[in-house]
Design an enzyme around this catalytic site. Structure first.
Site, PDB file in Angstrom:
ATOM      1  N   GLN A 166       0.835  -1.208   0.000  1.00  0.00           N
ATOM      2  CA  GLN A 166       0.000   0.000   0.000  1.00  0.00           C
ATOM      3  C   GLN A 166       0.872   1.262   0.000  1.00  0.00           C
ATOM      4  OE1 GLN A 166      -2.374   1.286   3.473  1.00  0.00           O
ATOM      5  NE2 GLN A 166      -4.138   1.333   2.090  1.00  0.00           N
TER       6      GLN A 166
ATOM      7  N   GLY B  81      -8.750  -7.393   8.682  1.00  0.00           N
ATOM      8  CA  GLY B  81      -7.560  -6.812   9.268  1.00  0.00           C
ATOM      9  C   GLY B  81      -7.218  -7.435  10.609  1.00  0.00           C
ATOM     10  N   ARG B  82      -7.957  -6.997  11.643  1.00  0.00           N
ATOM     11  CA  ARG B  82      -7.573  -7.386  13.001  1.00  0.00           C
ATOM     12  C   ARG B  82      -7.589  -8.890  13.222  1.00  0.00           C
ATOM     13  NH1 ARG B  82     -11.820  -3.570  15.658  1.00  0.00           N
ATOM     14  NH2 ARG B  82     -12.734  -3.941  13.606  1.00  0.00           N
TER      15      ARG B  82
ATOM     16  N   TYR C  65      -5.963  10.341   4.524  1.00  0.00           N
ATOM     17  CA  TYR C  65      -4.608  10.710   4.117  1.00  0.00           C
ATOM     18  C   TYR C  65      -4.677  11.577   2.841  1.00  0.00           C
ATOM     19  CZ  TYR C  65      -3.555   7.598   7.898  1.00  0.00           C
ATOM     20  OH  TYR C  65      -3.523   7.036   9.150  1.00  0.00           O
TER      21      TYR C  65
ATOM     22  N   ARG D  23      -7.612   1.959  -2.844  1.00  0.00           N
ATOM     23  CA  ARG D  23      -8.439   1.835  -1.635  1.00  0.00           C
ATOM     24  C   ARG D  23      -9.188   3.134  -1.379  1.00  0.00           C
ATOM     25  NH1 ARG D  23      -7.605  -0.193   4.655  1.00  0.00           N
ATOM     26  NH2 ARG D  23      -8.988  -1.959   4.300  1.00  0.00           N
TER      27      ARG D  23
HETATM   28  C1  LIG Z   1      -3.291  -1.847  13.676  1.00  0.00           C
HETATM   29  C2  LIG Z   1      -4.028  -1.349  12.447  1.00  0.00           C
HETATM   30  C3  LIG Z   1      -3.341  -0.640  11.476  1.00  0.00           C
HETATM   31  C4  LIG Z   1      -3.997  -0.213  10.318  1.00  0.00           C
HETATM   32  N1  LIG Z   1      -3.270   0.405   9.325  1.00  0.00           N
HETATM   33  C5  LIG Z   1      -3.845   0.656   8.121  1.00  0.00           C
HETATM   34  C6  LIG Z   1      -3.060   1.062   7.004  1.00  0.00           C
HETATM   35  O1  LIG Z   1      -1.832   1.162   7.073  1.00  0.00           O
HETATM   36  N2  LIG Z   1      -3.706   1.328   5.840  1.00  0.00           N
HETATM   37  C7  LIG Z   1      -5.070   1.213   5.710  1.00  0.00           C
HETATM   38  O2  LIG Z   1      -5.614   1.470   4.637  1.00  0.00           O
HETATM   39  N3  LIG Z   1      -5.832   0.768   6.744  1.00  0.00           N
HETATM   40  C8  LIG Z   1      -5.250   0.468   7.925  1.00  0.00           C
HETATM   41  N4  LIG Z   1      -5.999  -0.062   8.946  1.00  0.00           N
HETATM   42  C9  LIG Z   1      -7.408  -0.390   8.697  1.00  0.00           C
HETATM   43  C10 LIG Z   1      -7.534  -1.850   8.250  1.00  0.00           C
HETATM   44  O3  LIG Z   1      -6.989  -2.048   6.957  1.00  0.00           O
HETATM   45  C11 LIG Z   1      -9.008  -2.267   8.206  1.00  0.00           C
HETATM   46  O4  LIG Z   1      -9.695  -1.441   7.292  1.00  0.00           O
HETATM   47  C12 LIG Z   1      -9.669  -2.163   9.566  1.00  0.00           C
HETATM   48  O5  LIG Z   1      -8.875  -2.778  10.571  1.00  0.00           O
HETATM   49  C13 LIG Z   1     -11.062  -2.797   9.562  1.00  0.00           C
HETATM   50  O6  LIG Z   1     -10.951  -4.186   9.246  1.00  0.00           O
HETATM   51  P1  LIG Z   1     -11.125  -5.272  10.445  1.00  0.00           P
HETATM   52  O7  LIG Z   1     -12.430  -4.916  11.113  1.00  0.00           O
HETATM   53  O8  LIG Z   1     -11.145  -6.595   9.758  1.00  0.00           O
HETATM   54  O9  LIG Z   1      -9.972  -5.068  11.371  1.00  0.00           O
HETATM   55  C14 LIG Z   1      -5.378  -0.468  10.141  1.00  0.00           C
HETATM   56  C15 LIG Z   1      -6.058  -1.154  11.145  1.00  0.00           C
HETATM   57  C16 LIG Z   1      -5.402  -1.612  12.277  1.00  0.00           C
HETATM   58  C17 LIG Z   1      -6.155  -2.397  13.304  1.00  0.00           C
END
Ligand SMILES: Cc1cc2nc3c(=O)[nH]c(=O)nc-3n(C[C@H](O)[C@H](O)[C@H](O)COP(=O)(O)O)c2cc1C
Length: 339
Positions: free
Chosen positions: A78, A296-297, A157, A204
């Site tokens: 990304q 993600g998480r 961003y 994205r």
């Molecule tokens: C620790 C952490 C770091 C994240 N960093 C980014 C990132 O660098 N770029 C981005 O687009 N989203 C980032 N996100 C958002 C995740 O890509 C994702 O959209 C979000 O966690 C929701 O998905 P989930 O409910 O499955 O966790 C981050 C989320 C978490 C928890």
């Protein structure tokens, strides 16, 4: 696997060996979208985020992609320019943004939390340089062994800041009308497509998401216009953050996008994560027309998430939420796999 910033790079943005361990542990994800990585120095957001604008960054990332490929996985990187989300104490440079509209509150820097500064309005020359930096970063990512790059136009961003009239007060060709506010994202995606090929480019977006104090008044106009312009460039996929199949906008976006759509389900944020990690929400999105889903998480806490979802095994809960963005192995590479 959705992109997740984990702040484990060196102060100079070089991926550290521990990052190869972390991503290789998660190689069974169909596609790993690696964390937000800055295409130039001024775009750096937070301490210890990775970069991809010199040879040391390319070499560091190559260690990561080699480890993931050896474990059978594929990665996109990304590309994120922070815009107003950044600080001179982190990047050494004054943040640049569409307009001098500061992010409210404070931001973490190497020496602790600091008040946000008022960003400087980008000149048209700086906009052109930024577009070229994204294209060069994409070439660097492919040299580093990534299958492609994801242009980050989400979560408040730089590119998202250009899309919203709350953060974009420009009166030139990059502000005002919807056609002008989408211009930079389209130019960046076009330049990246020309640099590495459309099949290596994802985008994205996060319509209406309020991360980083974003506000948007006209998502129903901005995003269909953006998708129509991007669709012509034919990128590999569109990735929608916090996608909700019950919202009319999701169905509008699905209809407007002829290519692959990755949907990231809208789960409780900041938490707690549902016990199924988001599986039920993901299945609802697939039923509503998403081609792929990202999580993600659940991946953060479960290196073997795919095997667990396949077999119905319980998921590791996320522990030590405060460690999610802090260096070291704890909360990073020490989540156990089933065996
Ligand atoms: C620790 C952490 C770091 C994240 N960093 C980014 C990132 O660098 N770029 C981005 O687009 N989203 C980032 N996100 C958002 C995740 O890509 C994702 O959209 C979000 O966690 C929701 O998905 P989930 O409910 O499955 O966790 C981050 C989320 C978490 C928890």
């Amino acid at each position: 696997m959705a992109p997740m910033t984990r702040n484990r790079a060196s102060a100079a943005g070089v991926p550290e060996p521990i990052m190869a361990v972390y991503y290789a542990q998660r190689a069974s994800a169909g596609l790993i979208i690696a964390e937000a990585t800055t295409p130039n120095a001024v775009g750096a957001t937070y301490p210890n985020i990775p970069a991809i604008h010199d040879e040391s960054h390319v070499a560091g990332w190559r260690r990561v992609t080699d480890a993931v490929r050896a474990a059978g996985g594929q990665m996109f990187l990304q590309l994120q320019h922070g815009g107003r989300v950044g600080h001179p104490e982190t990047s050494g440079l004054h943040p640049l943004a569409p307009s001098p509209v500061p992010l409210p509150g404070t931001i973490v820097t190497p020496s602790g939390h600091r008040d946000n500064v008022v960003p400087r309005e980008m000149t048209e020359q700086e906009i052109r340089t930024t577009v070229a930096d994204f294209a060069a970063a994409a070439r660097g990512a492919v040299d580093a062994g990534f299958a492609g790059v994801e242009v980050h136009a989400a979560n408040g961003y730089l590119l998202h800041q250009f899309l919203s009239n709350h953060t974009n007060h420009r009166t030139d060709g990059y502000g005002g009308t919807v056609a002008n506010r989408i211009r930079l994202t389209v130019e960046v995606v076009r330049a990246v497509v020309e640099a590495v090929g459309a099949e290596r480019v994802g985008v994205r977006i996060a319509p209406g998401v309020t991360a980083n104090a974003m506000a948007e008044d006209d998502v129903d106009d901005v995003y269909p216009a953006l998708l129509s312009a991007l669709d012509d460039l034919g990128p590999a996929y569109l990735h929608v953050v916090f996608a909700d199949p019950d919202q009319p906008l999701f169905r509008t976006l699905r209809k407007a996008w002829s290519g692959t759509l990755i949907a990231n389900p809208s789960l409780p944020w900041p938490g707690p994560l549902p016990a199924d990690g988001g599986r039920a929400a993901a299945e609802r999105l697939l039923a509503a027309g998403a081609d792929l889903v990202s999580l993600g998480r659940a991946f953060l806490a479960n290196p073997d998430l795919v095997a667990r979802l396949r077999t119905g095994a319980p998921l590791n809960p996320i522990r030590d939420a405060h460690l999610m963005y802090v260096g070291g192995e704890t909360g990073y590479t020490d989540y156990p796999a089933l065996d």
